[in-house]
Design a protein around this motif. Structure first.
Motif, PDB file in Angstrom:
ATOM      1  N   THR A   1      43.477  11.624 -45.876  1.00  0.00           N
ATOM      2  CA  THR A   1      44.498  12.582 -45.106  1.00  0.00           C
ATOM      3  C   THR A   1      44.107  13.482 -43.617  1.00  0.00           C
ATOM      4  O   THR A   1      44.923  13.688 -43.125  1.00  0.00           O
TER       5      THR A   1
ATOM      6  N   ASP B   1      39.972  -4.203 -33.806  1.00  0.00           N
ATOM      7  CA  ASP B   1      39.727  -4.102 -34.988  1.00  0.00           C
ATOM      8  C   ASP B   1      39.360  -5.540 -35.591  1.00  0.00           C
ATOM      9  O   ASP B   1      39.997  -6.564 -35.120  1.00  0.00           O
TER      10      ASP B   1
ATOM     11  N   SER C   1      41.516   1.869 -45.203  1.00  0.00           N
ATOM     12  CA  SER C   1      42.817   2.231 -45.157  1.00  0.00           C
ATOM     13  C   SER C   1      44.063   1.773 -45.386  1.00  0.00           C
ATOM     14  O   SER C   1      45.061   2.000 -46.606  1.00  0.00           O
TER      15      SER C   1
HETATM   16  C1  FAD Z   1      39.142   3.769 -53.948  1.00  0.00           C
HETATM   17  C2  FAD Z   1      40.081   4.515 -52.682  1.00  0.00           C
HETATM   18  C3  FAD Z   1      40.136   5.327 -52.741  1.00  0.00           C
HETATM   19  C4  FAD Z   1      41.019   6.490 -51.319  1.00  0.00           C
HETATM   20  N1  FAD Z   1      42.437   7.113 -52.401  1.00  0.00           N
HETATM   21  C5  FAD Z   1      42.516   8.176 -51.084  1.00  0.00           C
HETATM   22  C6  FAD Z   1      43.724   8.849 -51.419  1.00  0.00           C
HETATM   23  O1  FAD Z   1      44.125   8.607 -52.098  1.00  0.00           O
HETATM   24  N2  FAD Z   1      43.711   9.771 -50.190  1.00  0.00           N
HETATM   25  C7  FAD Z   1      43.394   9.816 -49.016  1.00  0.00           C
HETATM   26  O2  FAD Z   1      43.214  11.075 -48.253  1.00  0.00           O
HETATM   27  N3  FAD Z   1      42.076   8.883 -49.280  1.00  0.00           N
HETATM   28  C8  FAD Z   1      42.167   8.175 -49.841  1.00  0.00           C
HETATM   29  N4  FAD Z   1      40.792   6.959 -49.946  1.00  0.00           N
HETATM   30  C9  FAD Z   1      40.216   7.579 -48.260  1.00  0.00           C
HETATM   31  C10 FAD Z   1      40.450   7.153 -46.903  1.00  0.00           C
HETATM   32  O3  FAD Z   1      41.026   5.877 -47.741  1.00  0.00           O
HETATM   33  C11 FAD Z   1      39.226   6.506 -45.938  1.00  0.00           C
HETATM   34  O4  FAD Z   1      39.316   8.215 -45.599  1.00  0.00           O
HETATM   35  C12 FAD Z   1      40.084   6.498 -44.751  1.00  0.00           C
HETATM   36  O5  FAD Z   1      40.991   5.296 -45.092  1.00  0.00           O
HETATM   37  C13 FAD Z   1      38.715   5.252 -43.889  1.00  0.00           C
HETATM   38  O6  FAD Z   1      39.984   5.623 -43.285  1.00  0.00           O
HETATM   39  P1  FAD Z   1      38.289   4.661 -41.156  1.00  0.00           P
HETATM   40  O7  FAD Z   1      39.178   4.611 -40.289  1.00  0.00           O
HETATM   41  O8  FAD Z   1      38.189   5.724 -41.043  1.00  0.00           O
HETATM   42  O9  FAD Z   1      38.193   3.457 -42.016  1.00  0.00           O
HETATM   43  P2  FAD Z   1      38.405   1.709 -42.011  1.00  0.00           P
HETATM   44  O10 FAD Z   1      40.212   1.438 -42.870  1.00  0.00           O
HETATM   45  O11 FAD Z   1      37.437   1.565 -43.226  1.00  0.00           O
HETATM   46  O12 FAD Z   1      38.849   1.694 -41.143  1.00  0.00           O
HETATM   47  C14 FAD Z   1      37.587   1.263 -40.815  1.00  0.00           C
HETATM   48  C15 FAD Z   1      37.988  -0.129 -39.722  1.00  0.00           C
HETATM   49  O13 FAD Z   1      37.004  -0.815 -38.892  1.00  0.00           O
HETATM   50  C16 FAD Z   1      37.175  -2.444 -38.941  1.00  0.00           C
HETATM   51  N5  FAD Z   1      35.343  -3.226 -38.399  1.00  0.00           N
HETATM   52  C17 FAD Z   1      34.558  -3.383 -39.452  1.00  0.00           C
HETATM   53  N6  FAD Z   1      33.197  -3.568 -38.697  1.00  0.00           N
HETATM   54  C18 FAD Z   1      33.807  -3.948 -37.216  1.00  0.00           C
HETATM   55  C19 FAD Z   1      34.056  -4.674 -36.491  1.00  0.00           C
HETATM   56  N7  FAD Z   1      32.471  -5.357 -35.834  1.00  0.00           N
HETATM   57  N8  FAD Z   1      34.165  -4.790 -34.873  1.00  0.00           N
HETATM   58  C20 FAD Z   1      35.486  -4.342 -35.060  1.00  0.00           C
HETATM   59  N9  FAD Z   1      36.294  -3.464 -36.417  1.00  0.00           N
HETATM   60  C21 FAD Z   1      35.428  -3.172 -37.367  1.00  0.00           C
HETATM   61  C22 FAD Z   1      37.332  -2.705 -40.448  1.00  0.00           C
HETATM   62  O14 FAD Z   1      37.361  -3.645 -40.224  1.00  0.00           O
HETATM   63  C23 FAD Z   1      37.944  -1.206 -40.935  1.00  0.00           C
HETATM   64  O15 FAD Z   1      39.273  -1.627 -41.201  1.00  0.00           O
HETATM   65  C24 FAD Z   1      39.739   6.562 -50.942  1.00  0.00           C
HETATM   66  C25 FAD Z   1      39.427   5.281 -50.369  1.00  0.00           C
HETATM   67  C26 FAD Z   1      38.534   4.596 -51.225  1.00  0.00           C
HETATM   68  C27 FAD Z   1      37.396   4.230 -51.202  1.00  0.00           C
END
Ligand code: FAD
Length: 534
Positions: A355, A35, A44
């Protein structure tokens, strides 16, 4: 320059990427998870904290609802240590149409979501601060999630099976040999070193940044619509159950009790870039007004912190440019770039919800396994994460009970979150990080009402003594913590939290003279704090 070899490279260490690392490691693959920042510092770590029962989606998005129903039950059983079993209520406020409750009940039945309509009086006994004007109330299996606990359990579980976890390693280039991705160039954000990774397979779990990562492999058109949402943490638990308005999803319609606080959210506004998430006064005011509908007197309570996250909504072309991001499916997008773009050894998984992280991971690793021609089934449905083997849920009273036992023998470092010295030292050693914000995410250090005013000077000294940081390095760590906290405090400076900010300012500026401590550029944090707060 360091060169690493692996079978699977996962780019993005949020819930999805950490879930993929755990899943692939359980299937016997050699994994590297990277990351650009700390794990779960993207969406997240900036989400609302809700383990959806599915109720929110039963009327508008039945597929998402069914996924949530199934995953809610699975995640409870494999990751119980990161879950508080708060239960959930959907309530019809005076501003909501009582007839929606019938659509809600029908949707729950179709999605297989157990629910029960209870007497309003019963709902009010359970949650006395709820609006006494509610006309209907339904129970569901909502819960709250400590995401840092979850993501680190996934990462640590993967690490015990040989995975290498590399936070603060930004992917700056994906390598292509002919029509396949063969690895990546990483930039170590802490040391400046370049790290080359040679990987048989690369999975892009970059969430709202997935398009940027895909573009590094020369792939265009991975369209992720950034949907910004703000949330406000109130300084204590106004409710002990997740409370949702029983209506078509709208702004500010859910309050989630999590650990020591309750969080109201959220909004959904198309944003220009996932790293550009300003919070406006209007958004804060509107959110506090929304809180009044569920809990009268909400805006007079103490708002402690505000933050924004960005939804990785995969654009399935239903949402036109400038349209509402609520019209884009919450479903998952799994892109096999071999089929889609003729680029092998590379897939993207984005969209979804926290979730559904496990399901997304399963689907991504299944796709990889199929491409590689292996036969390695997924086992994450039934394998408990480290720390969750006994199936016990987390409880808000755990730290208080432990504190009672050590009252006379243990120094308390963080009064708001009840963190004792030995816990802090163990946490600091385990993370091996000089960054107080990393420790905050692991232990909730400085996340209570004082926002670090009392505990951060102490924790800085302890970090200094434990890691033998120079004084200048310790000061830099403290300043950078203050800068981060300040971002979430200044948009909600009113009432008691403004008084707290003034006190914190006296501690850091008046007592410690943080502006003139040696260490790093003079970033003038305290001066800014003083100016803007007054
Ligand atoms: C306001 C809000 C409220 C929400 N509430 C809920 C909820 O209550 N319950 C629920 O189930 N879902 C909820 N969601 C949805 C949920 O949070 C997301 O769908 C989920 O966290 C996405 O996880 P992810 O791992 O796919 O993305 P992320 O957690 O964004 O992970 C992507 C990662 O990629 C990394 N990254 C980016 N570019 C690079 C790079 N070039 N090199 C290395 N790393 C990189 C970033 O730093 C990041 O850590 C919510 C979303 C939002 C915006």
């Amino acid at each position: 320059m360091t060169t690493l070899q692996t079978e699977v490279l996962v780019v993005g260490g949020g819930g999805t990427g950490a879930g993929i690392a755990w899943d692939a490691a359980l299937r016997g693959y050699d994994v590297i998870l990277v990351d650009r920042a700390d794990l779960a510092e993207g969406t997240s770590g900036r989400f609302h904290g809700l383990l959806h029962s599915g109720g929110r989606y039963v009327v508008k998005d039945p597929i998402a609802a069914r996924e949530c129903v199934e995953e809610n039950a699975i995640v409870r059983s494999i990751a119980s240590a990161a879950i508080e079993d708060t239960g959930g209520l959907f309530v019809t406020t005076p501003d909501d149409d009582p007839a929606y409750g019938d659509q809600f009940l029908a949707g729950c039945a179709e999605a297989g979501l157990p629910t029960e309509e209870i007497d309003v009086a019963q709902a009010l006994r359970r949650e006395p601060r709820l609006n006494p004007g509610i006309t209907r109330a339904f129970t569901v299996a909502d819960a709250s999630v400590d995401v840092w606990q979850l993501v680190w359990a996934l990462a640590n579980g993967a690490a015990t099976r040989g995975a290498r976890i590399l936070p603060y390693h930004r992917c700056v280039e994906l390598h292509r040999e002919g029509d396949a991705v063969t690895g990546a160039r990483l930039h170590d954000e802490r040391t400046g070193e370049t790290v080359e990774v040679q990987a048989a397979f690369t999975i892009n779990a970059g969430g709202a940044w997935a398009h940027e990562i895909a573009e590094m492999a020369g792939i265009e058109g991975v369209s992720v619509v950034p949907g910004k949402g703000i949330m406000i943490a109130m300084n204590h638990r106004l409710v002990n159950t997740v409370v949702n308005r029983c209506t078509i999803p709208a702004d500010g319609d859910i309050i989630v009790p999590i650990r020591t606080v309750s969080v109201i959210g959220t909004t959904d506004i198309r944003s220009e870039h996932p790293d550009d998430l300003p919070v406006t006064q209007e958004e804060v005011d509107a959110m506090l007004a929304d809180g009044e509908r569920l809990v009268p007197g909400f805006r007079n309570q103490r708002a402690m912190r505000v933050w924004a996250g960005v939804r990785p909504l995969f654009d399935d072309k239903k949402a036109g440019a400038g349209g509402s991001t609520r019209d884009v499916s919450r479903g998952t997008a799994l892109l096999d770039h071999g089929e889609r773009d003729g680029v092998g050894g590379f897939i993207t998984i984005t969209g979804g919800k926290l979730t559904t992280y496990r399901l997304m991971a399963e689907e991504a690793v299944d796709a990889m396994v199929e491409q590689l021609g292996h036969d390695r089934p997924c086992t994450t449905k039934t394998t408990a994460l480290p720390g969750s083997e006994d199936g016990a849920y987390m409880s808000p009273g755990t730290r208080l009970r432990a504190r009672d036992r050590h009252l006379k023998t243990e120094q308390l470092i963080c009064e708001c979150e009840l963190i004792e010295r030995s816990t802090l030292e163990a946490g600091m050693r385990a993370r091996g990080s000089q960054n107080l914000d990393d420790i905050r995410r692991s232990l909730r250090l400085g996340m209570g009402p004082c926002q670090g005013g009392f505990c951060i000077p102490r924790a800085t000294g302890i970090l200094h003594s434990l890691d033998r940081l120079t004084a200048a390095e310790a000061n830099t760590s403290m300043r950078s913590f203050l800068e981060e906290r300040w971002k979430g405090v200044y948009p909600i400076l009113y009432g008691d939290q403004l008084r707290q900010a003034r006190l914190d300012d006296w501690i850091f500026q008046g007592v410690l003279d943080v502006e003139h401590l040696p260490g790093g550029p003079d970033r003038d944090v305290a001066a800014t704090t003083a100016r803007e707060a007054s």
